[in-house]
Write a protein that holds these residues in place. Structure first.
Motif, PDB file in Angstrom:
ATOM      1  N   LEU A  10       0.857  -1.181   0.000  1.00 18.54           N
ATOM      2  CA  LEU A  10       0.000   0.000   0.000  1.00 18.54           C
ATOM      3  C   LEU A  10       0.894   1.232   0.000  1.00 18.54           C
ATOM      4  O   LEU A  10       1.584   1.503   0.985  1.00 18.54           O
ATOM      5  N   GLU A  11       0.887   1.948  -1.119  1.00 16.73           N
ATOM      6  CA  GLU A  11       1.741   3.136  -1.272  1.00 16.73           C
ATOM      7  C   GLU A  11       1.087   4.035  -2.313  1.00 16.73           C
ATOM      8  O   GLU A  11       0.795   3.593  -3.428  1.00 16.73           O
ATOM      9  N   ASP A  12       0.857   5.301  -1.962  1.00 15.12           N
ATOM     10  CA  ASP A  12       0.183   6.199  -2.893  1.00 15.12           C
ATOM     11  C   ASP A  12       1.126   6.988  -3.792  1.00 15.12           C
ATOM     12  O   ASP A  12       0.696   7.764  -4.623  1.00 15.12           O
ATOM     13  N   ALA A  30      13.061 -12.983  -4.375  1.00 17.78           N
ATOM     14  CA  ALA A  30      12.069 -13.423  -5.359  1.00 17.78           C
ATOM     15  C   ALA A  30      10.693 -13.081  -4.818  1.00 17.78           C
ATOM     16  O   ALA A  30      10.261 -13.636  -3.807  1.00 17.78           O
ATOM     17  N   CYS A  31      10.025 -12.126  -5.458  1.00 16.98           N
ATOM     18  CA  CYS A  31       8.730 -11.698  -4.934  1.00 16.98           C
ATOM     19  C   CYS A  31       7.794 -11.276  -6.056  1.00 16.98           C
ATOM     20  O   CYS A  31       8.223 -10.932  -7.150  1.00 16.98           O
ATOM     21  N   GLU A  32       6.512 -11.358  -5.727  1.00 13.75           N
ATOM     22  CA  GLU A  32       5.446 -10.848  -6.587  1.00 13.75           C
ATOM     23  C   GLU A  32       4.768  -9.749  -5.789  1.00 13.75           C
ATOM     24  O   GLU A  32       4.206 -10.010  -4.720  1.00 13.75           O
ATOM     25  N   ILE A  33       4.833  -8.530  -6.297  1.00 17.79           N
ATOM     26  CA  ILE A  33       4.298  -7.390  -5.568  1.00 17.79           C
ATOM     27  C   ILE A  33       2.977  -6.949  -6.186  1.00 17.79           C
ATOM     28  O   ILE A  33       2.888  -6.716  -7.390  1.00 17.79           O
ATOM     29  N   THR A  34       1.970  -6.853  -5.346  1.00 20.61           N
ATOM     30  CA  THR A  34       0.703  -6.257  -5.742  1.00 20.61           C
ATOM     31  C   THR A  34       0.695  -4.860  -5.156  1.00 20.61           C
ATOM     32  O   THR A  34       0.647  -4.693  -3.928  1.00 20.61           O
ATOM     33  N   TRP A  35       0.804  -3.867  -6.022  1.00 16.21           N
ATOM     34  CA  TRP A  35       0.854  -2.482  -5.562  1.00 16.21           C
ATOM     35  C   TRP A  35      -0.541  -1.890  -5.624  1.00 16.21           C
ATOM     36  O   TRP A  35      -1.212  -1.951  -6.652  1.00 16.21           O
ATOM     37  N   VAL A  36      -0.994  -1.347  -4.508  1.00 12.46           N
ATOM     38  CA  VAL A  36      -2.265  -0.633  -4.449  1.00 12.46           C
ATOM     39  C   VAL A  36      -2.002   0.756  -3.894  1.00 12.46           C
ATOM     40  O   VAL A  36      -1.117   0.943  -3.065  1.00 12.46           O
ATOM     41  N   LYS A  37      -2.785   1.721  -4.387  1.00 13.73           N
ATOM     42  CA  LYS A  37      -2.518   3.090  -3.941  1.00 13.73           C
ATOM     43  C   LYS A  37      -3.692   3.775  -3.271  1.00 13.73           C
ATOM     44  O   LYS A  37      -3.568   4.888  -2.808  1.00 13.73           O
ATOM     45  N   PHE A  42      -6.814  -1.355  -1.566  1.00  9.45           N
ATOM     46  CA  PHE A  42      -6.250  -2.096  -0.437  1.00  9.45           C
ATOM     47  C   PHE A  42      -7.295  -3.029   0.160  1.00  9.45           C
ATOM     48  O   PHE A  42      -7.036  -4.219   0.371  1.00  9.45           O
ATOM     49  N   GLU A  43      -8.493  -2.509   0.392  1.00  9.26           N
ATOM     50  CA  GLU A  43      -9.567  -3.324   0.958  1.00  9.26           C
ATOM     51  C   GLU A  43      -9.933  -4.484   0.032  1.00  9.26           C
ATOM     52  O   GLU A  43     -10.158  -5.596   0.501  1.00  9.26           O
ATOM     53  N   ALA A  44      -9.968  -4.239  -1.263  1.00  4.13           N
ATOM     54  CA  ALA A  44     -10.292  -5.296  -2.218  1.00  4.13           C
ATOM     55  C   ALA A  44      -9.217  -6.388  -2.200  1.00  4.13           C
ATOM     56  O   ALA A  44      -9.529  -7.583  -2.242  1.00  4.13           O
ATOM     57  N   ALA A  45      -7.952  -5.986  -2.134  1.00  6.05           N
ATOM     58  CA  ALA A  45      -6.858  -6.965  -2.105  1.00  6.05           C
ATOM     59  C   ALA A  45      -6.902  -7.783  -0.818  1.00  6.05           C
ATOM     60  O   ALA A  45      -6.670  -8.997  -0.843  1.00  6.05           O
ATOM     61  N   LEU A  46      -7.212  -7.148   0.289  1.00  2.00           N
ATOM     62  CA  LEU A  46      -7.266  -7.851   1.575  1.00  2.00           C
ATOM     63  C   LEU A  46      -8.428  -8.830   1.651  1.00  2.00           C
ATOM     64  O   LEU A  46      -8.401  -9.750   2.470  1.00  2.00           O
ATOM     65  N   ASP A  58       2.441   2.028   3.682  1.00  6.86           N
ATOM     66  CA  ASP A  58       2.911   3.390   3.896  1.00  6.86           C
ATOM     67  C   ASP A  58       2.144   3.930   5.102  1.00  6.86           C
ATOM     68  O   ASP A  58       1.030   3.497   5.384  1.00  6.86           O
ATOM     69  N   PHE A  59       2.735   4.866   5.799  1.00 14.65           N
ATOM     70  CA  PHE A  59       2.075   5.384   6.989  1.00 14.65           C
ATOM     71  C   PHE A  59       1.213   6.602   6.682  1.00 14.65           C
ATOM     72  O   PHE A  59       0.133   6.767   7.237  1.00 14.65           O
ATOM     73  N   ASN A  60       1.696   7.459   5.796  1.00  8.10           N
ATOM     74  CA  ASN A  60       0.965   8.679   5.469  1.00  8.10           C
ATOM     75  C   ASN A  60       0.423   8.590   4.051  1.00  8.10           C
ATOM     76  O   ASN A  60       1.172   8.626   3.088  1.00  8.10           O
ATOM     77  N   LEU A  61      -0.885   8.466   3.967  1.00  6.48           N
ATOM     78  CA  LEU A  61      -1.560   8.338   2.678  1.00  6.48           C
ATOM     79  C   LEU A  61      -2.610   9.424   2.555  1.00  6.48           C
ATOM     80  O   LEU A  61      -3.212   9.816   3.550  1.00  6.48           O
ATOM     81  N   GLY A  62      -2.835   9.874   1.345  1.00 10.50           N
ATOM     82  CA  GLY A  62      -3.883  10.867   1.133  1.00 10.50           C
ATOM     83  C   GLY A  62      -5.247  10.292   1.479  1.00 10.50           C
ATOM     84  O   GLY A  62      -5.675   9.327   0.868  1.00 10.50           O
TER      85      GLY A  62
END
Length: 130
Positions: A10-12, A30-37, A42-46, A58-62
């Motif tokens: 989770l990173e905007d 070796a990783c597969e990253i799902t980036w959500v902003k 984020f809720e859909a991925a979880l 990330d701690f500070n998001l818009g």
């Protein structure tokens, strides 16, 4: 060869998301990253149980904050380690995130220990399951 580590990130900010990805790849993880902003992404991925091995927040998001993201991640993906990653996490916020259940926190300016923190979080989680 082990399966890639599945990471929800989770990173905007695209630049910061790229910086994290580049660090993970440069250190040979070796990783597969799902980036959500967004909160909605984020809720859909979880909502997919067991989809991720590690969650980076990330701690500070818009319009959204790290504490809310952390709480939701722990509720939706119990047993999945959550690492807070921030450019501006104050010491008291870092401690509070650990008390709320975060596995670790890292500063964006000092990502040298990102791979070791991810690997340690996974090992600790596996150890707790057994």
């Amino acid at each position: 060869m082990p399966a890639p580590i599945r990471i929800l990130h989770l990173e905007d900010n695209l630049r910061d998301a790229d910086m994290v990805r580049d660090r993970l790849e440069a250190d040979g993880l070796a990783c597969e990253i799902t980036w959500v902003k967004t909160r909605e992404q984020f809720e859909a991925a979880l909502a997919v149980p067991g989809a991720f091995d590690v969650i980076l927040c990330d701690f500070n998001l818009g319009g959204y904050d790290g504490f809310s993201a952390l709480k939701l991640a722990l509720e939706q993906q119990p047993g999945t380690p959550v690492l807070m990653v921030s450019g501006s996490l104050r010491p008291e916020e870092a401690v509070a995130s650990l008390k709320l259940g975060a596995t670790d926190y890292l500063f964006k300016e000092r990502l040298e220990r990102l791979v070791s923190a991810v690997q340690r979080a996974i090992v600790e989680t596996e150890t707790q399951k057994h």
